[in-house]
Structure formats: C-alpha cells, structure tokens
Design an enzyme around this catalytic site. Structure first.
Site, PDB file in Angstrom:
ATOM      1  N   ASN A 250       0.849  -1.041   0.122  1.00 27.27           N
ATOM      2  CA  ASN A 250      -0.020  -0.076   0.030  1.00 27.27           C
ATOM      3  C   ASN A 250       0.651   1.034  -0.048  1.00 27.27           C
ATOM      4  OD1 ASN A 250       0.773  -0.580   2.650  1.00 27.27           O
ATOM      5  ND2 ASN A 250      -0.979   0.065   3.600  1.00 27.27           N
TER       6      ASN A 250
ATOM      7  N   GLU B 124       4.806  -4.679  11.939  1.00 28.50           N
ATOM      8  CA  GLU B 124       3.755  -3.542  11.675  1.00 28.50           C
ATOM      9  C   GLU B 124       2.898  -4.389  10.772  1.00 28.50           C
ATOM     10  OE1 GLU B 124       3.478  -0.471  12.627  1.00 28.50           O
ATOM     11  OE2 GLU B 124       5.353  -0.084  13.340  1.00 28.50           O
TER      12      GLU B 124
ATOM     13  N   CYS C 229      -3.556   0.297   6.883  1.00 26.99           N
ATOM     14  CA  CYS C 229      -3.473  -0.621   8.127  1.00 26.99           C
ATOM     15  C   CYS C 229      -4.060  -0.023   9.318  1.00 26.99           C
ATOM     16  CB  CYS C 229      -2.028  -0.945   8.226  1.00 26.99           C
ATOM     17  SG  CYS C 229      -1.082   0.577   8.681  1.00 26.99           S
TER      18      CYS C 229
ATOM     19  N   GLU D  20       7.718   1.926  14.708  1.00 26.84           N
ATOM     20  CA  GLU D  20       8.491   2.712  13.669  1.00 26.84           C
ATOM     21  C   GLU D  20       8.247   4.269  13.917  1.00 26.84           C
ATOM     22  OE1 GLU D  20       6.927   0.633   9.999  1.00 26.84           O
ATOM     23  OE2 GLU D  20       8.794   0.080   9.844  1.00 26.84           O
TER      24      GLU D  20
HETATM   25  P1  NAD Z   1       1.144  -9.845   3.341  1.00 30.12           P
HETATM   26  O1  NAD Z   1       1.254 -10.059   4.699  1.00 30.12           O
HETATM   27  O2  NAD Z   1       0.631 -10.646   2.233  1.00 30.12           O
HETATM   28  O3  NAD Z   1       2.627  -9.468   2.595  1.00 30.12           O
HETATM   29  C1  NAD Z   1       3.554  -8.651   3.130  1.00 30.12           C
HETATM   30  C2  NAD Z   1       4.920  -8.855   2.662  1.00 30.12           C
HETATM   31  O4  NAD Z   1       5.436 -10.061   3.319  1.00 30.12           O
HETATM   32  C3  NAD Z   1       4.963  -9.017   1.184  1.00 30.12           C
HETATM   33  O5  NAD Z   1       6.467  -8.485   0.838  1.00 30.12           O
HETATM   34  C4  NAD Z   1       5.119 -10.695   1.105  1.00 30.12           C
HETATM   35  O6  NAD Z   1       5.805 -11.035  -0.197  1.00 30.12           O
HETATM   36  C5  NAD Z   1       5.925 -10.930   2.262  1.00 30.12           C
HETATM   37  N1  NAD Z   1       5.679 -12.364   2.748  1.00 30.12           N
HETATM   38  C6  NAD Z   1       4.694 -13.289   2.535  1.00 30.12           C
HETATM   39  N2  NAD Z   1       4.937 -14.668   3.134  1.00 30.12           N
HETATM   40  C7  NAD Z   1       6.014 -14.267   3.648  1.00 30.12           C
HETATM   41  C8  NAD Z   1       6.924 -15.223   4.323  1.00 30.12           C
HETATM   42  N3  NAD Z   1       6.487 -16.350   4.686  1.00 30.12           N
HETATM   43  N4  NAD Z   1       8.084 -14.929   4.667  1.00 30.12           N
HETATM   44  C9  NAD Z   1       8.677 -13.593   4.413  1.00 30.12           C
HETATM   45  N5  NAD Z   1       7.929 -12.741   3.927  1.00 30.12           N
HETATM   46  C10 NAD Z   1       6.850 -13.157   3.382  1.00 30.12           C
HETATM   47  O7  NAD Z   1       0.527  -8.271   3.190  1.00 30.12           O
HETATM   48  P2  NAD Z   1       0.363  -7.187   1.785  1.00 30.12           P
HETATM   49  O8  NAD Z   1      -1.128  -7.864   1.360  1.00 30.12           O
HETATM   50  O9  NAD Z   1       1.365  -7.002   1.150  1.00 30.12           O
HETATM   51  O10 NAD Z   1      -0.266  -6.032   2.828  1.00 30.12           O
HETATM   52  C11 NAD Z   1      -1.464  -5.776   3.545  1.00 30.12           C
HETATM   53  C12 NAD Z   1      -1.448  -5.947   4.959  1.00 30.12           C
HETATM   54  O11 NAD Z   1      -0.439  -5.198   5.394  1.00 30.12           O
HETATM   55  C13 NAD Z   1      -2.545  -5.676   5.862  1.00 30.12           C
HETATM   56  O12 NAD Z   1      -2.902  -6.643   6.587  1.00 30.12           O
HETATM   57  C14 NAD Z   1      -2.149  -4.424   6.413  1.00 30.12           C
HETATM   58  O13 NAD Z   1      -2.996  -4.094   7.319  1.00 30.12           O
HETATM   59  C15 NAD Z   1      -0.633  -4.512   6.502  1.00 30.12           C
HETATM   60  N6  NAD Z   1      -0.118  -3.288   6.731  1.00 30.12           N
HETATM   61  C16 NAD Z   1       0.452  -2.637   8.130  1.00 30.12           C
HETATM   62  C17 NAD Z   1       0.952  -1.889   8.016  1.00 30.12           C
HETATM   63  C18 NAD Z   1       1.435  -1.069   9.516  1.00 30.12           C
HETATM   64  O14 NAD Z   1       2.366  -0.342   9.407  1.00 30.12           O
HETATM   65  N7  NAD Z   1       1.089  -1.724  10.682  1.00 30.12           N
HETATM   66  C19 NAD Z   1       1.097  -0.841   7.182  1.00 30.12           C
HETATM   67  C20 NAD Z   1       0.818  -1.318   5.849  1.00 30.12           C
HETATM   68  C21 NAD Z   1       0.204  -2.459   5.650  1.00 30.12           C
END
Ligand code: NAD
Length: 484
Positions: free
Chosen positions: A153, A250, A284, A458
C-alpha cells in the site's frame, strides 16, 4: 505515461542487477489492468549476492561517523523532494493511488524519514554510569544486516521508514518490496547511492513470500522488519525467533473510531472519511469500525452520504481524481467478497457496494450501517473502502466493544468533552490513538500496534531502540576482590 520499466529487477552493491532465471513478476497498473513492467524474482544466487554485499557494506558504513551518515541520508531526502513529481507518478503507477495523494503522502513522507533520522544519526550515544570509583559506560551499536519486507500500500514510504532508521544507526539493509508493487523501492536505493551511500548498504531484491522467507532465515541477518498482514507476521516472527533475531512487526488492524453525541459531526465525518477511504481504504490503521452514539446516528449517516458525493473516481494520474482503484484484481475480489458477506449477514448497505463501471479494479466507497459485533465485516480486516457503522449507548459499553478484537493497531475518538477524550484514549488497547482527528503519522511520532497488530515501533526516537543494541562496559578502578 511515464515509462515504469526499471533498469533491472534488483539493486545490489550500488548497482542495478538482473537475473532472468528468476520467475517473472508482472507489475500491473491497477487503473487499467495492463502490465506496465516485468521484473524477475530473486534467485538464490541473487539473494546471496545481496546479503554478502550488505554484510560487507555494513562494516564500512558503521565505521563512518554519525554526522557523515546523517549528511548522506539528508542529501537523499533533498533529492527525493526535488524529484517528488516523478516519484509520485511512479508510486501512482505502482499502486493506483491518485496522484493527488501520492504528491503529498509518499515520497514526501519517505523524505521526512530520511531527514529526521539523518538529523538523529550524529546524536546517538551511549551513557556513563558512575558507581563510586568504578564506572560503566554503554556503547550503542548497530545490529548488522537488517531485512525489510514491505506491503503493497505504501511502497516508497515503507522502503524509507525501514531504511532511514536502520541506516542512521549504522546498519545495512536488504529490502524486499511486495511482489504487487516492485517499482518504488528501486528508486529509493538509486537515490540513496546518488547521495553518497557506500555500495552494499541499501539493497533491493524482488520476490514473493519464499524470497522473504529465505532472507529471514539467513544467518547473516540480525533483524527483520515486516509490514504486512497478521498471518504473514506470525510466520516471519516465528522464523526469526528460531535464531533469536530482532523483529519489528507492523501488521494489520480493525481499528475503532468512536463518535460521541457531543462531537462536531462534520469533523467526525471527515475523520471517518479519511480513516476509511484514503488510499481507497488500503491503510493498515484505518478506523473501519465506526461507533456512533445512538442520538446522532441519523445525522451522522445523512452528512456522510452527502460528503460521499465528493468522491471523484477516475484516472489516478489526473490530479482531480481523489479516489483510486484497489491495488490488484485479487484485492478487489477479496473486498467484494466482504461486501457480499456484509449484505448476507444483515447489515444495511447505505452507500456503494459495487465495482465501478470502468476499467481497472475500482470499488465504490461503501458504507454499512446497523453492523453488529459478531458480523464478519466487524471482525476481519477488509483492507478496502468499506466502512462499518455501529450504534452505541454508553461510554462503558462502547469501550468494551471497541477493545473486543485481536487487533490493536490504532483507535480514535471524536468528542468535545476533554476529560472523556483522555479517559477513552487511556482505555484503548491500541498502539496509536487519535483525539478529534484520524490517521496522521508524522515521522516525529511513534507508530505501531499492540496485541496481534505488531511488535515494536517505527518512526520517532523509539525506532532507534529497535535498530541498535546496547553494549555494557564495566570499568574497575580498584583491584578485583575475589572470594578466595
Ligand atoms: P502480506 O502479509 O500478504 O505480505 C507482506 C509482505 O510479506 C510481502 O512483501 C510478501 O511477499 C511477504 N511475505 C509473505 N509471506 C512471507 C513469508 N513467509 N516470509 C517472509 N515474507 C513473506 O501483506 P500485503 O497484502 O502485502 O499487505 C497488506 C497487509 O499489510 C494488511 O494486513 C495491512 O494492514 C498490513 N499493513 C500494515 C502496516 C503497518 O504499519 N502496521 C502498514 C501497511 C500495511
């Protein structure tokens, strides 16, 4: 349209690197559904190259003074600001977010982080503790090679929010962007090196979850900072724990936003719109559970419906557009699935609820009222433009309901009663709270979640503790007194 195809897929040891052996990653412009760039996943050889470069680069970087490191980070911030428009267009192509938004929220936020942590770099010190004649001093040391893993995002912001504090403290980084948005982090790496960063200190490798997993488990890595969903967070945290690595998590949220009857309704509606429809709801910390005190429910929903008329859905590159598409067809389908569940489980659809009749992955801003706490749309993170409005009677009741979730990322309250505002915030089980506003995340303030929403913080000076370790040195000024 600006050419989105990068020079190569990865940025390692100060240069673009390609390896077409890696599986292709197609970057799709969400406003049209067309492929705008093709990159390749990192092969094991690329991953090894990036980690070796980061390992060697970190030693050189850590040997520089904080002032020298800070100067380079601040120079990178200046370059980012100079190129804001070009970088914002790239962010829009990568994510589909409207240019109106990306011009003020992405590269600029990344530059803020580089400027802030660049400024702090020279101030990082240990302390002196006098113990009679003896004394202790502490050395604040970098952790070593840090891995950053991003969500889709905020690709520029996440690359900077992780990179800036890590580098300010003398660490190096290997950053893996989300496979959905692979473009922007490469530009961050390029600009950091243009600003004078030694080769190997900030590297970018592309890939899906498996590439992330190999980075997390590599013994050369000291710390992992993930932005992603709770299920991914659980996996990454567990893998890091195996080797006792430091983590920052996060993760997702389902945050409450409480509107009391004495609130300024227009201001509360603004907060709810900002906290649900900015970035088409793909934020998020969004306040997706909007609790409205019963007496003002009708007035709140009426004003909300009027204000939704102001949503301008269209070409995200047109600066008049203020509401863009979902990042991908997959995300669009997930969100549409939740909208169907909302209707099936008996919530009242007040606005939106459908795909827009145009190319790309657009969903109308959607509002459900009469949502109850047990419904799926009340419990699960949707990560799209879907607001759920709940009724409540008393403060005590709403606090219990607001906290009844596994998540704890953010929470907000709208009220003009000063003591109630602080009492409510004190009762929130959430890492980031808002009074009479929502979703602001300046670099000076800590940001992060409680409960399943994450570990660590962060931004702000807090982040320094998550990218350094303190070494204690006891200095004796008198002979050792042994027991025999
Ligand atoms: P996701 O969890 O599907 O993927 C996040 C990242 O992790 C990607 O780069 C993915 O390739 C990687 N990944 C996936 N499996 C992995 C593994 N087993 N080992 C290591 N890396 C792995 O999330 P998304 O769909 O890309 O993003 C949306 C999510 O992110 C939502 O839940 C949102 O709330 C969260 N988010 C949180 C924040 C925050 O600051 N708290 C900010 C933005 C988004």
């Amino acid at each position: 349209m600006q050419n989105a195809q990068p020079t190569a897929s990865h940025f390692i040891n100060g240069a673009y690197v390609e390896d077409t052996e890696g599986a292709p990653i197609e970057c799709i412009y969400p406003a049209t559904g067309k492929v705008i760039a093709t990159l390749h996943e990192a092969t094991p050889a690329i991953i090894d190259q990036a980690l070796s470069a980061a390992h060697a680069g970190q030693k050189i970087w850590a040997a520089m003074t904080g002032t020298e490191r800070g100067r380079i980070l601040r120079r990178a911030a200046d370059i980012i600001r100079d190129r804001n428009r070009e970088l914002s267009i790239l962010e829009t192509l990568d994510t589909g977010k409207p240019l109106q938004e990306t011009l003020v929220a992405d590269a600029t936020s990344g530059a803020d982080a580089l400027e802030y942590f660049g400024g702090l770099a020279a101030t990082l010190t240990g302390e002196h503790i006098q113990l009679g004649q003896d004394w202790v001093y502490t050395i604040r040391e970098p952790l070593g090679v840090c891995v950053g893993i991003g969500a889709w995002n905020y690709p520029t912001q996440i690359a900077c929010w992780k990179g800036a504090p890590a580098l300010a403290c003398g660490n190096s980084m290997v950053f893996k962007p989300s496979e959905t948005t692979p473009l922007c982090a490469l530009k961050v790496a390029e600009i950091l090196h243009e600003a004078g960063l030694p080769a190997g200190v900030y590297n970018v490798v592309q890939g899906r979850g498996a590439v992330g997993a190999s980075l997390v488990t590599d013994p050369r890595v000291a710390k992992v900072s993930l932005t992603g969903s709770v299920p991914t967070g659980r996996k990454v945290y567990a893998a890091a724990a195996e080797r006792m690595k430091h983590v920052t998590m996060e993760l997702g949220g389902k945050s409450p936003l409480i509107v009391f009857e004495d609130a300024d309704i227009d201001n509360a509606v603004s907060g709810a719109i900002l906290g649900n429809f900015y970035s088409s709801g793909q934020v998020c910390s969004n306040g997706t559970r909007v609790f409205v005190q019963k007496d003002i429910k009708a007035a709140f929903l009426k004003r909300l419906k009027e204000r939704l008329q102001g949503a301008v859905m269209g070409d995200p590159l047109d600066e008049a557009t203020n509401f863009g598409p979902m990042v991908s067809a997959d995300q669009m389908n997930i969100v549409l699935g939740y909208i169907n569940k909302g209707t099936d489980e008996g919530a009242t659809l007040v606005a939106g609820g459908k795909m827009a009749e145009r190319d790309g992955f657009f969903i109308e801003p959607t509002v459900f009222a009469d949502v109850t706490d047990d419904m799926t749309i009340a419990r699960e993170e949707i990560f799209g433009p879907v607001m759920a409005v709940f009724d409540f009677d008393t403060e005590e009741e709403v606090m219990a309901r607001a906290n009844d979730t596994e998540f704890g990322l953010a929470a907000g309250v709208f009220t003009n009663d000063l003591t109630r505002a602080h009492r409510v915030v004190a009762g929130f089980e959430a890492g980031t709270c808002y009074i009479n506003t929502y979703n602001l995340a300046p670099v000076e303030a800590p940001f992060g979640g409680s409960k399943a929403s994450g570990v660590g913080r962060e931004n702000s000076k807090e982040a320094i503790n998550h990218y350094t370790e303190v070494k204690t040195v006891y200095v004796a000024m008198t002979p050792v007194e042994a027991q025999f």
